[in-house]
Scaffold this motif. Structure first.
Motif, short mmCIF file in Angstrom:
data_model
loop_
_atom_site.label_atom_id
_atom_site.label_comp_id
_atom_site.label_asym_id
_atom_site.label_seq_id
_atom_site.Cartn_x
_atom_site.Cartn_y
_atom_site.Cartn_z
N ALA A 1 0.83 -1.21 0.00
CA ALA A 1 0.00 0.00 0.00
C ALA A 1 0.86 1.26 0.00
N ILE A 2 1.97 1.24 0.71
CA ILE A 2 2.86 2.41 0.76
C ILE A 2 3.39 2.73 -0.64
N PHE A 3 3.85 1.70 -1.35
CA PHE A 3 4.34 1.92 -2.71
C PHE A 3 3.22 2.43 -3.62
N THR A 4 2.08 1.74 -3.58
CA THR A 4 0.98 2.09 -4.47
C THR A 4 0.49 3.51 -4.24
N PHE A 5 0.21 3.86 -3.00
CA PHE A 5 -0.37 5.16 -2.72
C PHE A 5 0.66 6.29 -2.81
N SER A 6 1.94 5.96 -2.72
CA SER A 6 2.98 6.96 -3.01
C SER A 6 2.90 7.36 -4.47
N GLY A 7 2.76 6.36 -5.36
CA GLY A 7 2.61 6.66 -6.78
C GLY A 7 1.35 7.45 -7.07
N ILE A 8 0.26 7.10 -6.42
CA ILE A 8 -1.01 7.79 -6.63
C ILE A 8 -0.93 9.24 -6.16
N ILE A 9 -0.27 9.48 -5.04
CA ILE A 9 -0.13 10.84 -4.52
C ILE A 9 0.72 11.69 -5.45
N LEU A 10 1.78 11.10 -6.02
CA LEU A 10 2.66 11.85 -6.92
C LEU A 10 1.90 12.32 -8.17
N LEU A 11 0.90 11.56 -8.59
CA LEU A 11 0.09 11.98 -9.73
C LEU A 11 -0.54 13.34 -9.49
N MET A 12 -0.89 13.61 -8.25
CA MET A 12 -1.58 14.85 -7.91
C MET A 12 -0.64 15.99 -7.54
N LEU A 13 0.64 15.66 -7.26
CA LEU A 13 1.54 16.68 -6.72
C LEU A 13 2.62 17.17 -7.68
N LEU A 14 3.07 16.30 -8.59
CA LEU A 14 4.21 16.64 -9.44
C LEU A 14 3.78 16.96 -10.87
N THR A 15 4.43 17.95 -11.45
CA THR A 15 4.19 18.31 -12.85
C THR A 15 4.60 17.13 -13.74
N PRO A 16 3.77 16.73 -14.68
CA PRO A 16 4.11 15.58 -15.54
C PRO A 16 5.42 15.78 -16.30
N SER A 17 6.25 14.76 -16.29
CA SER A 17 7.49 14.72 -17.06
C SER A 17 7.85 13.26 -17.27
N TRP A 18 8.84 13.00 -18.09
CA TRP A 18 9.16 11.60 -18.39
C TRP A 18 9.61 10.85 -17.14
N TRP A 19 10.42 11.53 -16.28
CA TRP A 19 10.92 10.84 -15.10
C TRP A 19 9.85 10.66 -14.03
N VAL A 20 8.92 11.62 -13.96
CA VAL A 20 7.80 11.47 -13.03
C VAL A 20 6.94 10.27 -13.44
N GLY A 21 6.69 10.15 -14.75
CA GLY A 21 5.92 9.02 -15.24
C GLY A 21 6.60 7.69 -14.94
N MET A 22 7.92 7.64 -15.14
CA MET A 22 8.66 6.41 -14.84
C MET A 22 8.60 6.08 -13.35
N LEU A 23 8.73 7.10 -12.51
CA LEU A 23 8.69 6.89 -11.06
C LEU A 23 7.31 6.40 -10.62
N ILE A 24 6.26 7.00 -11.16
CA ILE A 24 4.90 6.58 -10.82
C ILE A 24 4.67 5.14 -11.25
N TRP A 25 5.08 4.82 -12.47
CA TRP A 25 4.92 3.43 -12.93
C TRP A 25 5.67 2.47 -12.01
N PHE A 26 6.90 2.81 -11.64
CA PHE A 26 7.71 1.93 -10.80
C PHE A 26 7.03 1.70 -9.45
#
Length: 247
Positions: free
Chosen positions: A58-83
């Motif tokens: 849950a920590i990994f999953t919801f960390s990615g979900i939170i980043l969707l709302m907080l960080l400006t989209p970029s290639w590295w943000v997308g890779m981090l969210i996917w990871f």
């Protein structure tokens, strides 16, 4: 700490899972489950309980979900969210496998796993809508797509859980327990495989491209929800009739 070797733990899990979930989406069977098996063996060697693995998932999953709302989209943000989402999904598979290594799961563990899944399924598309609204110039009407995705995902998940509950109450073997469907079904179900949907976030840095592909996956999720709803309804009617219930 576990006394058996890491290799023995992997062997035990591989043997227990042969033939299970045949016909399930391809990514979940051929990629996520083996990764989850490896992580389960690691967690077991570390002495982690299944519920602890669920919490880490849950920590990994919801960390990615939170980043969707907080960080400006970029290639590295997308890779981090996917990871983060992918690791969370692999650990979601690992918790049940850790339970198997330890001799069986618990009722509260099963509840926790489903509870986390329920939150994840609805919060990921909602976070996607928020991120698109905050950081992209996509038309506001497009936000209906992730919201529709949330509805389809929630309805499908609830229908699946309710099916298992009602069948269990009537001692009917579920399709997951029977297996079947084969490799072709696994391939056909790839568009509604959570792991494949997570992979789309690699394109988060290119909102226009992401929006097109995400809409196609949303369409697949809605179509799948409608098709299985009809199938499940007919199946429940048949089971009710066989049990002498009212149609």
């Amino acid at each position: 700490m576990a006394t058996e070797s890491f290799a023995d733990s992997l062997r035990r899990l591989s043997s227990a899972q042969k033939g299970r979930a045949q016909g399930a989406p391809g990514y979940s069977i051929y990629i996520n489950r083996p990764i989850g098996r490896f992580l389960a063996a690691v967690a077991y060697r570390m002495g982690m309980a299944p519920n602890a693995v669920s919490v880490v998932s849950a920590i990994f999953t919801f960390s990615g979900i939170i980043l969707l709302m907080l960080l400006t989209p970029s290639w590295w943000v997308g890779m981090l969210i996917w990871f983060l989402l992918a690791v969370g999904y692999a650990l979601d598979s690992a918790d049940g496998q850790v339970a198997r290594l330890r001799g069986g799961g618990s009722l509260e563990g099963e509840w926790l796993d489903h509870f986390i899944d329920a939150i994840k399924i609805v919060s990921l598309p909602i976070a996607t809508a928020i991120g698109l609204f905050r950081f992209t110039g996509l038309p506001t009407a497009y936000l209906l797509v992730p919201l529709l995705f949330a509805i389809a995902g929630t309805a499908t998940f609830f229908g699946m859980i309710l099916n298992d509950l009602l069948k269990s109450a009537r001692r009917v073997i579920s399709s997951a327990e029977r297996g079947g469907g084969g490799a072709l079904r696994s391939v056909l179900l790839l568009p509604v495989d959570y792991g494949i949907v997570c992979l789309v976030y690699v394109l988060w840095g290119w909102p226009s491209v992401f929006a097109v592909l995400y809409a196609l996956f949303c369409l697949a999720a809605v179509a799948f929800c409608l098709l299985v709803a009809v199938r499940w309804f007919r199946e429940m009617r048949r089971i009710g009739n066989e049990a002498g219930g009212v149609s």
